[in-house]
Design a protein around this motif. Structure first.
Motif, PDB file in Angstrom:
ATOM      1  N   LYS A 199      29.318   2.371  55.671  1.00 39.37           N
ATOM      2  CA  LYS A 199      30.479   2.267  54.790  1.00 39.37           C
ATOM      3  C   LYS A 199      31.168   3.614  54.550  1.00 39.37           C
ATOM      4  N   VAL A 200      30.404   4.687  54.503  1.00 37.69           N
ATOM      5  CA  VAL A 200      31.013   6.014  54.320  1.00 37.69           C
ATOM      6  C   VAL A 200      31.871   6.346  55.535  1.00 37.69           C
ATOM      7  N   ALA A 201      31.318   6.112  56.715  1.00 36.18           N
ATOM      8  CA  ALA A 201      32.076   6.367  57.947  1.00 36.18           C
ATOM      9  C   ALA A 201      33.303   5.469  58.016  1.00 36.18           C
ATOM     10  N   GLU A 202      33.159   4.224  57.604  1.00 35.60           N
ATOM     11  CA  GLU A 202      34.293   3.297  57.636  1.00 35.60           C
ATOM     12  C   GLU A 202      35.436   3.784  56.755  1.00 35.60           C
ATOM     13  N   LYS A 203      35.105   4.286  55.568  1.00 38.83           N
ATOM     14  CA  LYS A 203      36.157   4.777  54.674  1.00 38.83           C
ATOM     15  C   LYS A 203      36.841   6.008  55.268  1.00 38.83           C
TER      16      LYS A 203
ATOM     17  N   PHE B 226      37.116   6.791  58.347  1.00 34.44           N
ATOM     18  CA  PHE B 226      37.887   6.357  59.510  1.00 34.44           C
ATOM     19  C   PHE B 226      39.188   5.684  59.082  1.00 34.44           C
ATOM     20  N   LEU B 227      39.087   4.677  58.234  1.00 42.12           N
ATOM     21  CA  LEU B 227      40.280   3.922  57.841  1.00 42.12           C
ATOM     22  C   LEU B 227      41.264   4.786  57.060  1.00 42.12           C
ATOM     23  N   ASP B 228      40.733   5.683  56.239  1.00 46.16           N
ATOM     24  CA  ASP B 228      41.618   6.551  55.449  1.00 46.16           C
ATOM     25  C   ASP B 228      42.353   7.566  56.315  1.00 46.16           C
ATOM     26  N   SER B 229      41.865   7.828  57.536  1.00 45.55           N
ATOM     27  CA  SER B 229      42.494   8.817  58.418  1.00 45.55           C
ATOM     28  C   SER B 229      43.459   8.192  59.421  1.00 45.55           C
ATOM     29  N   LEU B 230      43.463   6.873  59.538  1.00 46.47           N
ATOM     30  CA  LEU B 230      44.258   6.222  60.577  1.00 46.47           C
ATOM     31  C   LEU B 230      45.762   6.425  60.386  1.00 46.47           C
ATOM     32  N   GLY B 231      46.207   6.392  59.145  1.00 47.98           N
ATOM     33  CA  GLY B 231      47.635   6.576  58.893  1.00 47.98           C
ATOM     34  C   GLY B 231      48.119   7.924  59.398  1.00 47.98           C
ATOM     35  N   TYR B 232      47.333   8.951  59.149  1.00 47.24           N
ATOM     36  CA  TYR B 232      47.704  10.286  59.626  1.00 47.24           C
ATOM     37  C   TYR B 232      47.714  10.323  61.154  1.00 47.24           C
ATOM     38  N   ALA B 233      46.698   9.743  61.785  1.00 48.32           N
ATOM     39  CA  ALA B 233      46.616   9.758  63.248  1.00 48.32           C
ATOM     40  C   ALA B 233      47.825   9.071  63.869  1.00 48.32           C
ATOM     41  N   ILE B 234      48.268   7.963  63.268  1.00 51.35           N
ATOM     42  CA  ILE B 234      49.434   7.246  63.782  1.00 51.35           C
ATOM     43  C   ILE B 234      50.703   8.070  63.573  1.00 51.35           C
ATOM     44  N   LYS B 235      50.794   8.739  62.428  1.00 51.83           N
ATOM     45  CA  LYS B 235      51.954   9.584  62.159  1.00 51.83           C
ATOM     46  C   LYS B 235      52.072  10.694  63.207  1.00 51.83           C
ATOM     47  N   VAL B 236      50.950  11.312  63.538  1.00 50.91           N
ATOM     48  CA  VAL B 236      50.954  12.371  64.544  1.00 50.91           C
ATOM     49  C   VAL B 236      51.355  11.812  65.908  1.00 50.91           C
ATOM     50  N   ALA B 237      50.810  10.653  66.262  1.00 53.67           N
ATOM     51  CA  ALA B 237      51.132  10.042  67.555  1.00 53.67           C
ATOM     52  C   ALA B 237      52.630   9.786  67.682  1.00 53.67           C
ATOM     53  N   LYS B 238      53.212   9.227  66.634  1.00 52.92           N
ATOM     54  CA  LYS B 238      54.641   8.934  66.684  1.00 52.92           C
ATOM     55  C   LYS B 238      55.472  10.211  66.674  1.00 52.92           C
TER      56      LYS B 238
ATOM     57  N   ASN C 166      34.023   8.473  66.895  1.00 52.11           N
ATOM     58  CA  ASN C 166      32.618   8.378  66.487  1.00 52.11           C
ATOM     59  C   ASN C 166      32.455   7.773  65.098  1.00 52.11           C
ATOM     60  N   LEU C 167      33.382   8.083  64.194  1.00 54.15           N
ATOM     61  CA  LEU C 167      33.332   7.435  62.874  1.00 54.15           C
ATOM     62  C   LEU C 167      33.516   5.928  63.005  1.00 54.15           C
ATOM     63  N   SER C 168      34.392   5.499  63.923  1.00 50.69           N
ATOM     64  CA  SER C 168      34.611   4.063  64.115  1.00 50.69           C
ATOM     65  C   SER C 168      33.354   3.392  64.664  1.00 50.69           C
ATOM     66  N   ARG C 169      32.629   4.089  65.507  1.00 51.97           N
ATOM     67  CA  ARG C 169      31.381   3.522  66.036  1.00 51.97           C
ATOM     68  C   ARG C 169      30.366   3.319  64.927  1.00 51.97           C
ATOM     69  N   LEU C 170      30.274   4.304  64.040  1.00 53.29           N
ATOM     70  CA  LEU C 170      29.387   4.162  62.887  1.00 53.29           C
ATOM     71  C   LEU C 170      29.856   3.014  61.994  1.00 53.29           C
ATOM     72  N   ALA C 171      31.164   2.933  61.784  1.00 48.94           N
ATOM     73  CA  ALA C 171      31.712   1.880  60.923  1.00 48.94           C
ATOM     74  C   ALA C 171      31.394   0.495  61.484  1.00 48.94           C
TER      75      ALA C 171
END
Length: 735
Positions: free
Chosen positions: A385-389, A391-403, A375-380
């Protein structure tokens, strides 16, 4: 081979006897069909071209001698009138036509005495080869769970024959269920080879009345000589068979609901009801449930309401102060140390008492990380801009968890250590199996926002984890629906067919979890439930939040499918789900239901009968609803429907409503108005010309596929039309 009952063993032996003489025989499309009387039961035996056979029990009377009083044939319909010791049977059989190998039979009993049925055998016997004592071998791939569709999808592999789709029209059993106070849930299924439909056992003093007719079975059957060779073939066959039956299945009438008024009431109560709100650290947050002050604010809840509100304001050009309130509180959910948004508001997360596994400050439910990111990505992507930040700031963590979890997520884990709190939904069932698709959707959004190829690679890597899961992929309905859309997009980007097939797999899992019958007994008489969707694969109720998100995801899927070669059966079934939801969804509001069917004390918060905030849950007809609570994060219901089903024509003082999805609507200030209907031309849908002011509607010219059509007057000064799917509509008016 599983152990079997003497009923099946004996029936198999007698039905395989070479001395058995049929009462009636016919052939169609290479298949042979026999009606046979075994004295205590009457059967319809179907034989494949290669002579493998399967038998369906039409009538049953233990230790009896059934007497065929009449056998009438007219066109391709047979009528059997049968006498038995406990009553008179009438059986209607619709035999296959030349184009489809589809059977239908309906069995009605008029008891001669008040009857109890403490046991009833299942009605399908997969027969072995003629003259052989070896039972047929096969595999059940889909069966009814709870009060979902009364379906059975299976294949016969020895002797090799093909596949069967069986659907019991449970709507027709309402009189039986009402009289005996039984449920139609878990009536179709079994374990191979003991499979089929069995009447729910009756209980003391809840007997069938003498002299009254009761439908005991209303079955639709599709036969195929194809044994699916792999997962994509299985999915396609299931979807095509389901659509084949759906076309001939009796469906309830729908009724127009005036969603502009419903939305206005819901918006008022959402904003003004104190039970919908909490305040933390100077910011306002939605509660998950009305008057649920014990649970801290959740980021998923805030965004689950915000995004539908955004849909509405973009459609209406309205300004809603409430959206600003929600947005102002979102940054508080970001954890700088972890580098991600978290589920619970950090300032009050430690107030939870841990009465549930996930109600601990640092415990994450796997899908709860990805849903807010989506949902943050949809807003972005809309420029926030707040949602974009966030979202982008959380992507590294999401990828770390996935791996860390190798793209196979558990149910709960700790966000700081990634320690697994709960690995599986049930022992041996795995974790949240559709989260790889939800994660892939998040990564696609990241790729669309940044055009960095690493995110596209992540989406593809995660998507592969869903291959081979078959009909066990589904964890939660909205996650699976979002996954379907993500894979269709991946297919369009990469041109790899595997992703289109994975999108079909997701959709088949969703359609396996719907209710293709109307629960017209007990409390179920008070609301329509045909084509309702269950939120989890074992949930005992349907839920507003998951339904409205699947509804929106289905609209998006059809949008991405424009110009694509997708299964016609999917276009048909998706449009029909949407059509029925547009009527059904209003019955999630407690204001639409009698007080007697609502739980007085829900598990969470309270239920206010007069509040236009939806209940989370609607149950089987013998159970009260609202057991969980009144769901604030399900408030997106009306805000999702209105922008997708009402086309505004302010110049003419009207809106155009259709209960099928549409595309190609021309700009508001141009005329004539043109648009295309989705769905299937063999099915019908509704269009309403809705007047928006005090003046009468202007003189209209409406054309459907170039033919002029007339509407009929409806309440409120509106006009109603019946259209067919796939039609092109042109509307003009005189100023």
């Amino acid at each position: 081979m599983n152990a079997i009952s003497p009923w099946l063993l004996n029936a198999n032996a007698v039905l395989n006897s070479p001395a058995l003489q049929p009462l009636y025989t016919m052939e169609a499309n290479g298949y042979a069909f026999d009606i046979v009387n075994l004295e205590d039961s009457v059967w319809l035996v179907a034989a494949w071209p290669e002579k493998s056979r399967i038998a369906f029990r039409l009538a049953n009377s233990p230790n009896d001698h059934l007497v065929i009083k009449k056998l009438l044939t007219k066109n391709k319909q047979l009528t059997l009138q049968i006498s038995s010791l406990f009553g008179a049977y009438e059986i209607l059989i619709d035999l296959p036509g030349n184009e489809q190998t589809i059977l239908h039979y309906k069995t009605t009993l008029k008891p001669s005495a008040d009857l109890l049925f403490p046991y009833w055998p299942r009605d399908i016997v997969p027969l072995g080869a003629p003259d052989s004592e070896v039972l047929a071998d096969g595999e059940v791939m889909v069966k009814q769970v709870g009060t979902r569709s009364g379906q059975l999808y299976f294949k016969l592999t020895r002797p090799k024959a093909g596949a069967v789709f069986y659907l019991q029209n449970l709507t027709a059993l309402a009189d039986y269920n009402q009289q005996t106070e039984t449920s139609a849930g878990d009536t179709v299924g079994g374990e191979w080879p003991e499979i089929g439909f069995a009447l729910p056992p009756t209980i003391k003093n809840k007997a069938l009345e003498a002299g009254k007719g009761y439908v005991l079975s209303d079955a639709y059957i599709v036969l195929s000589d194809e044994v699916p060779s792999d997962e994509p073939a299985m999915v396609r066959q299931y979807l095509d068979m389901l659509a084949t039956v759906y076309l001939v299945l009796p469906k309830p009438e729908t009724h127009y609901q005036h969603w502009p008024d419903i939305l206005a009431k819901g918006l008022h109560d959402l904003i003004d009801s104190p039970g919908c709100w909490s305040q933390v650290d100077g910011h306002h947050y939605f509660n998950a449930y009305v008057s649920d002050y014990a649970t801290p604010p959740e980021i998923m809840v805030q965004l689950a309401v915000l995004l539908p509100l955004l849909d509405y304001v973009e459609w209406s050009d309205a300004q809603l102060e409430v959206m600003k309130k929600i947005k102002e509180g979102l940054p508080a959910f970001y954890n700088e140390e972890l580098g991600t948004v978290v589920r619970w508001h950090p300032k009050v997360a430690d107030t939870m008492e841990g009465e549930e596994e996930q109600k601990q400050p640092l415990v994450m439910d796997s899908w709860y990380l990805h849903h807010p990111l989506l949902n943050l990505s949809r807003l972005a992507l809309k420029g926030d801009k707040v949602a974009e930040k966030l979202f982008l700031d959380s992507l590294g963590y999401a990828i770390k968890v996935a791996k860390h979890f190798d793209y196979t997520w558990p149910v709960f884990y700790k966000v700081d250590t990634l320690e697994v709190v709960k690995a599986e939904t049930q022992p041996g069932k795995g974790g949240e199996k559709d989260v790889p698709g939800l994660y892939a959707h998040v990564m696609l959004q990241a790729w669309e926002l940044t055009r960095e190829k690493k995110y596209l690679a992540e989406a593809e890597r995660s998507a592969q984890r869903l291959r081979g899961l078959g009909f066990d992929l589904f964890y939660q309905a909205n996650n699976t629906a979002f996954s379907a859309g993500a894979f269709l997009r991946l297919y369009k980007v990469t041109k790899k067919d595997v992703y289109k097939e994975l999108s079909y797999l997701c959709l088949a899992n969703i359609l396996k979890n719907v209710r293709l019958w109307d629960c017209n007994y007990g409390y179920g008489k008070n609301f329509p439930s045909f084509f309702a969707l269950f939120p989890l694969n074992d949930a005992p109720y349907t839920a507003v939040y998951e339904e409205q998100e699947v509804f929106c995801a289905f609209h998006d899927y059809l949008k991405h499918a424009e110009g694509q070669d997708i299964l016609p059966s999917l276009r048909l079934l998706i449009a029909e789900y949407i059509r029925f939801l547009v009527e059904r969804a209003v019955y999630y509001y407690p204001t639409m239901l009698p007080a007697a069917m609502l739980k007085e004390k829900p598990k969470i918060g309270e239920v206010d009968k007069n509040l236009w905030i939806a209940l989370e849950d609607l149950h089987d007809g013998w159970e009260q609803s609202g057991e969980v609570g009144q769901e604030v994060y399900g408030a997106g219901n009306a805000f999702g429907i209105l922008p997708r089903h009402y086309m505004q024509v302010p110049e003419a003082g009207l809106m155009i409503f259709t209960d099928y999805p549409t595309y190609g609507f021309s700009a508001k200030k141009h005329r004539p108005v043109r648009f295309q209907l989705s769905g299937d031309k063999r099915l019908k849908c509704r269009m309403m010309i809705v007047k928006t002011g005090k003046a009468n509607l202007p003189a209209l010219t409406v054309k459907c596929n170039h033919e002029s059509i007339k509407g009929k007057a409806a309440a409120g000064g509106h006009l109603e039309y019946t259209l067919t799917g796939e039609a092109t509509i042109v509307i003009n008016w005189k100023s």
